[in-house]
Scaffold this active site. Structure first.
Site, PDB file in Angstrom:
ATOM      1  N   ASP A  28      23.673  45.158  47.420  1.00  0.00           N
ATOM      2  CA  ASP A  28      23.821  46.362  46.614  1.00  0.00           C
ATOM      3  C   ASP A  28      24.882  46.189  45.535  1.00  0.00           C
ATOM      4  O   ASP A  28      25.772  45.333  45.635  1.00  0.00           O
ATOM      5  CB  ASP A  28      24.208  47.526  47.534  1.00  0.00           C
ATOM      6  CG  ASP A  28      24.079  48.873  46.868  1.00  0.00           C
ATOM      7  OD1 ASP A  28      23.002  49.482  46.967  1.00  0.00           O
ATOM      8  OD2 ASP A  28      25.045  49.335  46.229  1.00  0.00           O
ATOM      9  N   HIS A  61      20.122  54.440  47.289  1.00  0.00           N
ATOM     10  CA  HIS A  61      20.209  52.982  47.249  1.00  0.00           C
ATOM     11  C   HIS A  61      19.236  52.363  48.252  1.00  0.00           C
ATOM     12  O   HIS A  61      18.564  51.379  47.960  1.00  0.00           O
ATOM     13  CB  HIS A  61      21.640  52.528  47.566  1.00  0.00           C
ATOM     14  CG  HIS A  61      22.632  52.923  46.522  1.00  0.00           C
ATOM     15  ND1 HIS A  61      23.377  52.004  45.817  1.00  0.00           N
ATOM     16  CD2 HIS A  61      23.000  54.143  46.041  1.00  0.00           C
ATOM     17  CE1 HIS A  61      24.165  52.640  44.952  1.00  0.00           C
ATOM     18  NE2 HIS A  61      23.959  53.933  45.092  1.00  0.00           N
TER      19      HIS A  61
END
Length: 248
Positions: free
Chosen positions: A124, A18
């Site tokens: 995110d 990520h």
């Protein structure tokens, strides 16, 4: 007098898969020379990131407090990539503890800029609660998904609908994305055993539901090869969906 650049705050989940696409996107935005960037993460991840940034980068790395031992995680565990898989739910749930710290972080940033708000918060996929804080301060909020629209359309539909629980067949189509069909052997063990009340599906279904509240969603893909998946999210949420890839 030169006009002050507007600031973009970026906050990836604590996992290299990520952080890497977020950093690649941050470096791409930086090259436009139109914005300043504040990149948020936990102390050990920030320390690691400092060694990856070009020496001339203006990206501001900002730590958010985190103590892994407070969340039944091994000491100094701040990245999912360094943990055994059975700790995955612990780090998912630990991410919820960031909420008050992130609110304070945004408030402090605004004060430091003499009241100027960030133009955007990009968070995110597992940090959808950032939308609440963005809305509180009147800041545009986008979620950045580090992969393609089709794959995430399948991921979203599988976890939100748990369609394998509604059939005795080993093969099934997704109820809201009938362009995709699955065999149970294609599913992870966590997903196959999910029934909506287990810790994984409870966390993920709540987190995924927050995507629809974002002002927009960014995908690491291109429209020409991923129109089907991107159309799913445009239809599903009625929100802006932007393919910004490939960033890696």
């Amino acid at each position: 007098m030169a006009q002050k650049k507007e600031n973009i705050v970026m906050f990836p989940f604590m996992a290299q898969g990520h952080i890497n696409p977020f950093l690649a996107l941050a470096l791409r935005i930086e090259k436009t020379k139109k914005f300043t960037i504040t990149f948020v993460n936990t102390p050990l991840n920030i320390k690691k990131l400092r060694s990856f940034l070009p020496s001339n980068s203006s990206i501001y790395l900002l730590e958010i407090p985190f103590n892994s031992s407070d969340h039944d995680l091994p000491p100094n565990s701040e990245n999912m990539d360094s943990l055994p898989y059975h700790f995955l739910i612990n780090i998912f749930q630990a991410s919820l503890s960031f909420k008050p710290h992130f609110r304070k972080l945004i408030s402090n940033l605004i004060q430091e800029k003499n009241g100027q708000k960030p133009v955007c918060i990009i968070s995110d996929m597992f940090l959808g609660w950032c939308e609440e804080i963005a809305q509180e301060f009147g800041i545009f909020h986008a979620i950045f998904l580090g992969g393609g629209g089709f794959g995430f359309a399948c991921y979203y539909s599988l976890w939100v609908n748990l369609p394998h629980r509604s059939t005795d067949s080993e093969e099934f189509v997704l109820p809201d994305f009938r362009e995709a069909s699955f065999h149970v052997t294609q599913m992870t063990d966590f997903l196959r055993s999910a029934d909506g009340s287990d810790s994984y599906s409870s966390f993920l279904r709540k987190t995924l539901s927050q995507w629809s509240k974002a002002d927009g969603i960014l995908f690491n893909t291109v429209e020409e090869i991923d129109k089907l998946g991107l159309t799913y999210f445009r239809r599903k949420f009625g929100r802006q969906v932007w393919p910004v890839g490939p960033v890696l």
